[in-house]
Design an enzyme around this catalytic site. Structure first.
Site, PDB file in Angstrom:
ATOM      1  N   HIS A  17       0.837  -1.211   0.000  1.00  0.00           N
ATOM      2  CA  HIS A  17       0.000   0.000   0.000  1.00  0.00           C
ATOM      3  C   HIS A  17       0.866   1.253   0.000  1.00  0.00           C
ATOM      4  CE1 HIS A  17      -3.039  -2.692   2.224  1.00  0.00           C
ATOM      5  NE2 HIS A  17      -3.568  -2.457   1.033  1.00  0.00           N
ATOM      6  N   LYS A  41     -17.522  -7.318   5.578  1.00  0.00           N
ATOM      7  CA  LYS A  41     -16.235  -7.841   6.046  1.00  0.00           C
ATOM      8  C   LYS A  41     -16.113  -7.640   7.554  1.00  0.00           C
ATOM      9  CE  LYS A  41     -13.350  -7.325   1.953  1.00  0.00           C
ATOM     10  NZ  LYS A  41     -12.093  -6.753   1.446  1.00  0.00           N
ATOM     11  N   ARG A  90      -1.744  -6.126  -8.210  1.00  0.00           N
ATOM     12  CA  ARG A  90      -0.639  -7.039  -7.950  1.00  0.00           C
ATOM     13  C   ARG A  90      -0.563  -8.116  -9.019  1.00  0.00           C
ATOM     14  NH1 ARG A  90      -2.929  -8.385  -2.174  1.00  0.00           N
ATOM     15  NH2 ARG A  90      -4.640  -8.554  -3.619  1.00  0.00           N
ATOM     16  N   SER A 128      -2.899  -7.669   2.884  1.00  0.00           N
ATOM     17  CA  SER A 128      -3.202  -7.556   4.315  1.00  0.00           C
ATOM     18  C   SER A 128      -3.589  -8.914   4.899  1.00  0.00           C
ATOM     19  CB  SER A 128      -4.325  -6.543   4.539  1.00  0.00           C
ATOM     20  OG  SER A 128      -3.922  -5.259   4.164  1.00  0.00           O
TER      21      SER A 128
END
Length: 160
Positions: A17, A41, A90, A128
């Protein structure tokens, strides 16, 4: 003034990040790192804790601000008169999902553009979720997140 928004859950913020934040902040006059409060979430850290970690780890970037929102990103963009979204990519799987989201966002608000930024190759594997998993088993996360974040993560996991 060129303003961009970098949205995410940042639970917790990683070096991946920070790579996107550093590079984006060098392109835009203001970069708003905004934390999504996603009711579907169950984050490990509260919005306030995530905001604190982002503020602490981005303090060297004078044009970076931290905010949060819940609901639709396009509503947040419209309410604040922002027009550019930064999304870090990514892998190919990130692109497929983010491309779909960018098209939906464009449908919801034609005034907003999404810019994709490839992460540096050294962070292509980093997320994460992986950081939390490694930390939960006592693995070394010192080269995955800043020291301040590592200490917060270790404290949080010890308190569970």
């Amino acid at each position: 003034m060129k303003i961009a928004v970098y949205p995410g859950s940042f639970d917790p913020i990683t070096f991946g990040h920070l790579d996107i934040i550093e590079r984006s902040s060098s392109i835009f006059d203001r970069l708003i790192v905004t934390i999504l409060e996603n009711s579907s979430k169950k984050p490990l850290f509260s919005v306030e804790e995530r905001k604190d970690m982002i503020i602490k780890t981005t303090s060297a970037f004078k044009n970076v601000e931290v905010d949060y929102f819940s609901g639709l990103l396009m509503d947040y963009m419209r309410q604040n008169n922002y027009h550019i979204i930064i999304k870090g990519l990514r892998m190919l799987s990130d692109f497929e999902y983010e491309f779909q989201m960018a098209l939906m966002n464009k449908k919801l608000n034609d005034d907003v553009e999404t810019l994709f930024m490839m992460t540096s190759s050294k962070y292509a594997y980093l997320s994460s979720s992986i950081v939390k998993e490694v930390a939960s088993f006592g693995g070394d996360i010192d080269d995955l997140v800043p020291a301040y974040v590592a200490s917060k993560l270790k404290s949080k996991l010890e308190g569970r």
